[in-house]
Motif scaffolding. Sequence first.
Motif, mmCIF file in Angstrom:
data_model
loop_
_atom_site.group_PDB
_atom_site.id
_atom_site.type_symbol
_atom_site.label_atom_id
_atom_site.label_comp_id
_atom_site.label_asym_id
_atom_site.label_seq_id
_atom_site.Cartn_x
_atom_site.Cartn_y
_atom_site.Cartn_z
ATOM 1 N N ALA A 29 0.813 -1.218 0.000
ATOM 2 C CA ALA A 29 0.000 0.000 0.000
ATOM 3 C C ALA A 29 0.844 1.265 0.000
ATOM 4 C CB ALA A 29 -0.927 -0.006 1.212
ATOM 5 N N ASP A 30 2.112 1.154 0.405
ATOM 6 C CA ASP A 30 2.953 2.341 0.528
ATOM 7 C C ASP A 30 3.877 2.545 -0.678
ATOM 8 O OD1 ASP A 30 4.571 0.176 0.972
ATOM 9 O OD2 ASP A 30 5.571 1.002 2.751
ATOM 10 N N GLN A 31 3.640 1.820 -1.758
ATOM 11 C CA GLN A 31 4.434 1.982 -2.979
ATOM 12 C C GLN A 31 3.509 2.045 -4.183
ATOM 13 O OE1 GLN A 31 7.213 -1.554 -2.160
ATOM 14 N NE2 GLN A 31 8.381 -0.350 -3.645
ATOM 15 N N PRO A 32 3.824 2.884 -5.172
ATOM 16 C CA PRO A 32 3.123 2.765 -6.445
ATOM 17 C C PRO A 32 3.608 1.504 -7.145
ATOM 18 C CG PRO A 32 4.906 4.342 -6.649
ATOM 19 C CD PRO A 32 4.884 3.919 -5.204
ATOM 20 N N PHE A 33 2.796 0.932 -8.001
ATOM 21 C CA PHE A 33 3.235 -0.266 -8.720
ATOM 22 C C PHE A 33 3.262 -0.015 -10.216
ATOM 23 C CE2 PHE A 33 -1.426 -1.170 -8.410
ATOM 24 C CZ PHE A 33 -1.707 -1.378 -9.755
ATOM 25 N N MET A 34 4.126 -0.780 -10.883
ATOM 26 C CA MET A 34 4.185 -0.794 -12.346
ATOM 27 C C MET A 34 4.097 -2.251 -12.773
ATOM 28 S SD MET A 34 5.645 -1.228 -15.414
ATOM 29 C CE MET A 34 4.894 -0.621 -16.890
ATOM 30 N N LEU A 35 3.019 -2.595 -13.471
ATOM 31 C CA LEU A 35 2.759 -3.966 -13.875
ATOM 32 C C LEU A 35 2.781 -4.073 -15.387
ATOM 33 C CD1 LEU A 35 1.785 -6.897 -13.392
ATOM 34 C CD2 LEU A 35 -0.551 -5.990 -13.255
ATOM 35 N N SER A 36 3.624 -4.965 -15.915
ATOM 36 C CA SER A 36 3.677 -5.253 -17.348
ATOM 37 C C SER A 36 3.000 -6.591 -17.595
ATOM 38 C CB SER A 36 5.128 -5.310 -17.835
ATOM 39 O OG SER A 36 5.770 -4.069 -17.670
ATOM 40 N N LEU A 37 1.991 -6.565 -18.471
ATOM 41 C CA LEU A 37 1.269 -7.785 -18.839
ATOM 42 C C LEU A 37 1.481 -8.048 -20.316
ATOM 43 C CD1 LEU A 37 -2.175 -7.401 -17.060
ATOM 44 C CD2 LEU A 37 -0.232 -8.787 -16.347
ATOM 45 N N SER A 38 1.966 -9.232 -20.640
ATOM 46 C CA SER A 38 2.264 -9.555 -22.031
ATOM 47 C C SER A 38 1.500 -10.815 -22.415
ATOM 48 C CB SER A 38 3.766 -9.756 -22.206
ATOM 49 O OG SER A 38 4.082 -10.008 -23.544
ATOM 50 N N PHE A 39 0.320 -10.618 -23.003
ATOM 51 C CA PHE A 39 -0.507 -11.752 -23.409
ATOM 52 C C PHE A 39 0.091 -12.443 -24.640
ATOM 53 C CE2 PHE A 39 -3.530 -9.109 -21.067
ATOM 54 C CZ PHE A 39 -4.176 -10.052 -20.283
ATOM 55 N N SER A 40 0.053 -13.763 -24.656
ATOM 56 C CA SER A 40 0.481 -14.514 -25.841
ATOM 57 C C SER A 40 -0.546 -14.395 -26.960
ATOM 58 C CB SER A 40 0.692 -15.993 -25.492
ATOM 59 O OG SER A 40 1.787 -16.141 -24.617
ATOM 60 N N ALA A 41 -1.801 -14.235 -26.601
ATOM 61 C CA ALA A 41 -2.870 -14.084 -27.586
ATOM 62 C C ALA A 41 -2.806 -12.718 -28.254
ATOM 63 C CB ALA A 41 -4.230 -14.264 -26.898
ATOM 64 N N PRO A 42 -3.256 -12.631 -29.507
ATOM 65 C CA PRO A 42 -3.873 -13.679 -30.322
ATOM 66 C C PRO A 42 -2.906 -14.448 -31.224
ATOM 67 C CG PRO A 42 -4.155 -11.583 -31.419
ATOM 68 C CD PRO A 42 -3.422 -11.294 -30.132
ATOM 69 N N HIS A 43 -1.650 -14.572 -30.835
ATOM 70 C CA HIS A 43 -0.678 -15.274 -31.667
ATOM 71 C C HIS A 43 -1.158 -16.694 -31.954
ATOM 72 C CE1 HIS A 43 3.095 -16.848 -33.187
ATOM 73 N NE2 HIS A 43 3.711 -15.692 -32.993
ATOM 74 N N ALA A 44 -1.071 -17.113 -33.194
ATOM 75 C CA ALA A 44 -1.403 -18.493 -33.557
ATOM 76 C C ALA A 44 -0.425 -19.444 -32.880
ATOM 77 C CB ALA A 44 -1.342 -18.662 -35.072
ATOM 78 N N HIS A 45 -0.909 -20.641 -32.568
ATOM 79 C CA HIS A 45 -0.004 -21.675 -32.068
ATOM 80 C C HIS A 45 0.531 -22.426 -33.287
ATOM 81 C CE1 HIS A 45 2.044 -24.243 -29.388
ATOM 82 N NE2 HIS A 45 1.318 -25.321 -29.654
ATOM 83 N N ASP A 46 1.688 -22.001 -33.743
ATOM 84 C CA ASP A 46 2.215 -22.406 -35.045
ATOM 85 C C ASP A 46 2.308 -23.920 -35.266
ATOM 86 O OD1 ASP A 46 2.457 -19.697 -35.647
ATOM 87 O OD2 ASP A 46 4.511 -19.594 -34.909
#
Length: 456
Positions: free
Chosen positions: A182-199
Amino acid sequence: MKKDFSLLFISLFFVLQVFGQQEKPNIIFILTDDQRWDALGFAGNEIIQTPEMDRLAEEGIYFENAFVTTPICAASRASLLTGLYERTHGYTFGQGDINQPYMDQSYPVKLKEAGYFTGFFGKFGVNYPGFSTLFDKGESYDRNGKFDDRRGYFYKTIGKDTVHLTRYTSQQAIDFIQEAPADQPFMLSLSFSAPHAHDPAPLQYFWSEEFDTMYQNITIPDPELGEDEYFMEQPEYVRSGENRTRWFWRYDTPEKYQHSVKGYFRMISQVDAEIGKIRKVLDEKGLAENTVIILMGDNGYFLGERQLAGKWLMYDNSLRVPLIVFDPREEGGIRKSEYALNIDVPSTILDYAGIKVPKLWQGVSLRSPKMKNRKDFLFEHLWQVAIIAPSEAIRTERWKYFRYINDPSHEELYDLSLDPMEINNLAADPVHQKTLNQMRKKLEKKSNAYLKAKIE
């Protein structure tokens, strides 16, 4: 008395420091994999259903002309980390690990140094042995290449249930937000695999069952420029390259085309639904009014145009992506026509956090007035591999010029003001030789400048 005063001063300093941290915004950067610019309802796509992304665009800033500088995931993600062109950071597939000096000034390092609580979940996409030290909490994972079926996307579990990677990544985000100090700001990186085809899989696209019926009663229109003539205009090494190979995987019959595009749309709609869940948690935690959300695709994508698939080429299909910046503290509902690049995102993140941008970085903050000064910019795909021809391009407001690095005699020049779909190649037109020479020189000058900027 002196002791009491010292304790009071220390306590006051600590309180002010915590207060200052709380005043800084939380930041969430959402990156989708292979989402092209118009795979978004807000961009005018009348078929795809993306209500949460549309809401971010309606309430925030939507960049109408957003591009990646390199249309492939590895190099583009390295640029997103470092704020540098591929020609400078030198990273793409087959290059080993990304060089440490560039990671030393990457945005995760700068945020952590500034007191942010940092997290990353999903496809990191860059070989870097120090991943575990970059973030306070993180997990790097992507589609599982061991499987040539749906298990490429369904192998992670929540409790005892095996779930789609999109659902898994969303749950990691929710847990991170719930547990953030609660006493820190946060930085969140989200990297979805979608919509990449499953080759490796014959069906290519996989989604959770609740999306099975979405788009089922719709017929997807044929791709633009899908006629033979547009394919035959490509040089032989493109016609026989990976863009064509993957077209056979996904689009070479009407049935396969309908399945693939609907699957692609379903996967984006599933990411969209998970964004809604994440925003709901922000609301419940009382964090929504102080959390900036940035959404971008890592590169564009061919959906059968020119009888091609994948990305990698210098056409806008490969290069143009969605980009939205939502700041609940500022006026929204804004559309910006300035050219925005993936290398601008790390500068924007640091700008919101109140952190000085490293001098070496080549992007600018999307909040900066300097955005209006961008008159031309470089595209490049430098990976030397037989199945994909490396290429480079330069774009101005009116013109785009590109060539293939191993075949510089093949040049393409388009007047985008009259020909936004890049149909009429003017490179051999005597009337446009002066423009061709000017664009060629611009490309070489900018290329050399970015090459010289490398850290040796």
